[in-house]
Write a protein that holds these residues in place. Structure first.
Motif, mmCIF file in Angstrom:
data_model
loop_
_atom_site.group_PDB
_atom_site.id
_atom_site.type_symbol
_atom_site.label_atom_id
_atom_site.label_comp_id
_atom_site.label_asym_id
_atom_site.label_seq_id
_atom_site.Cartn_x
_atom_site.Cartn_y
_atom_site.Cartn_z
ATOM 1 N N GLY A 69 -0.594 -6.788 10.143
ATOM 2 C CA GLY A 69 -1.377 -6.243 9.046
ATOM 3 C C GLY A 69 -1.000 -4.806 8.729
ATOM 4 N N VAL A 70 -0.833 -3.986 9.769
ATOM 5 C CA VAL A 70 -0.444 -2.590 9.576
ATOM 6 C C VAL A 70 0.930 -2.512 8.900
ATOM 7 N N THR A 71 1.861 -3.351 9.356
ATOM 8 C CA THR A 71 3.195 -3.377 8.754
ATOM 9 C C THR A 71 3.126 -3.775 7.283
ATOM 10 N N ALA A 72 2.292 -4.780 6.988
ATOM 11 C CA ALA A 72 2.129 -5.223 5.605
ATOM 12 C C ALA A 72 1.523 -4.117 4.749
ATOM 13 N N GLY A 73 0.526 -3.415 5.290
ATOM 14 C CA GLY A 73 -0.101 -2.332 4.550
ATOM 15 C C GLY A 73 0.872 -1.215 4.231
ATOM 16 N N LEU A 74 1.688 -0.846 5.213
ATOM 17 C CA LEU A 74 2.675 0.204 4.991
ATOM 18 C C LEU A 74 3.734 -0.233 3.976
ATOM 19 N N PHE A 75 4.143 -1.492 4.050
ATOM 20 C CA PHE A 75 5.118 -2.029 3.093
ATOM 21 C C PHE A 75 4.590 -1.905 1.669
ATOM 22 N N LEU A 76 3.337 -2.287 1.467
ATOM 23 C CA LEU A 76 2.749 -2.214 0.130
ATOM 24 C C LEU A 76 2.573 -0.767 -0.326
ATOM 25 N N ALA A 77 2.132 0.102 0.599
ATOM 26 C CA ALA A 77 1.881 1.495 0.251
ATOM 27 C C ALA A 77 3.159 2.230 -0.137
ATOM 28 N N ILE A 78 4.288 1.776 0.372
ATOM 29 C CA ILE A 78 5.579 2.387 0.035
ATOM 30 C C ILE A 78 6.187 1.753 -1.218
ATOM 31 N N THR A 79 6.044 0.442 -1.336
ATOM 32 C CA THR A 79 6.665 -0.297 -2.439
ATOM 33 C C THR A 79 5.949 -0.082 -3.773
ATOM 34 N N LEU A 80 4.623 -0.097 -3.773
ATOM 35 C CA LEU A 80 3.864 -0.064 -5.024
ATOM 36 C C LEU A 80 4.070 1.210 -5.843
ATOM 37 N N PRO A 81 4.075 2.401 -5.238
ATOM 38 C CA PRO A 81 4.310 3.583 -6.083
ATOM 39 C C PRO A 81 5.701 3.603 -6.712
ATOM 40 N N LEU A 82 6.689 3.038 -6.013
ATOM 41 C CA LEU A 82 8.044 2.972 -6.573
ATOM 42 C C LEU A 82 8.088 2.007 -7.758
ATOM 43 N N ILE A 83 7.377 0.881 -7.641
ATOM 44 C CA ILE A 83 7.305 -0.066 -8.755
ATOM 45 C C ILE A 83 6.585 0.571 -9.940
ATOM 46 N N ALA A 84 5.451 1.230 -9.649
ATOM 47 C CA ALA A 84 4.674 1.867 -10.718
ATOM 48 C C ALA A 84 5.496 2.936 -11.432
ATOM 49 N N TYR A 85 6.226 3.719 -10.664
ATOM 50 C CA TYR A 85 7.050 4.796 -11.236
ATOM 51 C C TYR A 85 8.137 4.213 -12.149
ATOM 52 N N ALA A 86 8.783 3.144 -11.683
ATOM 53 C CA ALA A 86 9.835 2.518 -12.482
ATOM 54 C C ALA A 86 9.279 1.961 -13.793
ATOM 55 N N ILE A 87 8.117 1.320 -13.737
ATOM 56 C CA ILE A 87 7.508 0.756 -14.952
ATOM 57 C C ILE A 87 7.124 1.869 -15.917
ATOM 58 N N LEU A 88 6.521 2.934 -15.390
ATOM 59 C CA LEU A 88 6.094 4.040 -16.240
ATOM 60 C C LEU A 88 7.269 4.701 -16.949
ATOM 61 N N ARG A 89 8.377 4.875 -16.247
ATOM 62 C CA ARG A 89 9.546 5.521 -16.839
ATOM 63 C C ARG A 89 10.223 4.613 -17.869
ATOM 64 N N TRP A 90 10.148 3.308 -17.643
ATOM 65 C CA TRP A 90 10.816 2.361 -18.545
ATOM 66 C C TRP A 90 9.935 1.960 -19.722
ATOM 67 N N PHE A 91 8.633 1.812 -19.469
ATOM 68 C CA PHE A 91 7.733 1.162 -20.430
ATOM 69 C C PHE A 91 6.864 2.142 -21.217
#
Length: 318
Positions: A69-91
């Motif tokens: 669970g901790v590993t999954a939480g860290l994975f999401l916490a690192i991945t989601l801001p990068l996805i959000a940043y990419a969408i914001l810059r593109w869209f």
């Protein structure tokens, strides 16, 4: 989404009080909540959810599921801001610095959305893993640090934020501390505090969401100049984050309740810890964009549609 799940969510008194706050504010009513009273309600909710999570964590023990669970939480916490940043810059038309600031909010998590989701699961008769409260605390910090890094790489001036400031933020301390007390005292401690932390919980949540409805309605006005693409991001990003959270939770074998809570955490956006940190670390960013989106768009979207939708997806994948 099954109609009975959506109906159960819409029939929630807590959601009704949130709607009351929004409607009253849009009608130009002078209805308001004393600031200190709102803080007291927030403190109560954080202590209640943290303590109950700690009691459940002690009952379950420190297992391999916890580490997953901790590993999954860290994975999401690192991945989601990068996805959000990419969408914001593109869209969207926002600047690099504002995109980084918004991404930090959407990679971090909303405690109140988590609390609302636990109340929803209780109404549905679902339980969840005790360590979900641990994931809530863990997932608040990494996205903030990533957002600060992206902003500074984009030319933002250097603020005063330090890593330790995120770890010692009030809500984080309350959650971790209350969970530690609950874990230390276990069921015996719960028996002593049940009348205070369990029975009044939904009533306090209703009052708190009344205040949140007032605040959210005021934030909506700040987004009038933001444009439709940015408003769309406030509803698209929780769908992306929620889907990734549900898939991740299912992959590591969480229960339906656990998958739902992980999905809700991934779908939520911070409007407490992240704004405080970004304001200090990235003073060049426009706080109206981040707070307006997180509180005026994404929070009500998750409260009304996101939570039951994520729950339905968790059931289908279980």
């Amino acid at each position: 989404m099954p109609i009975d799940v959506l109906s159960a969510n819409l029939a929630s008194p807590a959601l009704g009080f949130f709607a009351l706050g929004v409607i009253a504010t849009r009608m130009k009513s002078d209805l308001s909540f004393p600031e200190q009273a709102a803080k007291a309600l927030s403190i109560y909710l954080l202590i209640a959810i943290g303590f109950k999570g700690g009691v459940k964590l002690r009952a379950e023990g420190f297992t391999s599921e916890l580490m997953l669970g901790v590993t999954a939480g860290l994975f999401l916490a690192i991945t989601l801001p990068l996805i959000a940043y990419a969408i914001l810059r593109w869209f969207t038309p926002v600047s690099t610095i504002d995109a980084a600031a918004v991404a930090a909010h959407y990679g971090s998590v909303s405690v109140v959305t988590f609390v609302a989701a636990t109340a929803f699961l209780s109404a549905m008769g679902e339980s969840s893993e005790g360590f979900m409260i641990t994931l809530l605390a863990i997932m608040e910090v990494p996205a903030i640090l990533i957002g600060i890094y992206l902003a500074r790489r984009g030319g933002a001036s250097t603020g005063n934020h330090r890593f330790i400031d995120s770890l010692t933020h009030g809500p984080v301390i309350l959650l971790i501390g209350a969970a530690a007390v609950g874990c230390a005292t276990g069921e015996a401690g719960m028996a002593q505090l049940e009348g205070f932390l369990v029975t009044p919980f939904l009533g306090v949540l209703a009052l708190f969401l009344l205040d949140m409805g007032i605040v959210a309605a005021r934030r909506i006005g700040e987004l009038k100049k933001a444009g439709l693409r940015l408003l769309a991001f406030g509803m698209i990003m929780p769908l992306i984050g929620g889907s990734l959270g549900v898939l991740t939770g299912t992959a590591i074998g969480l229960t339906v309740g656990g998958v739902t809570l992980l999905g809700v955490l991934a779908a939520s956006a911070s409007y407490v810890a992240a704004p405080a940190a970004i304001r200090e670390a990235v003073p060049d960013a426009n706080p109206a964009l981040s707070l307006g989106l997180a509180l005026g768009v994404t929070f009500p979207f998750n409260l009304i549609v996101g939570i039951p939708l994520i729950y339905t997806a968790a059931q289908l994948l279980a």
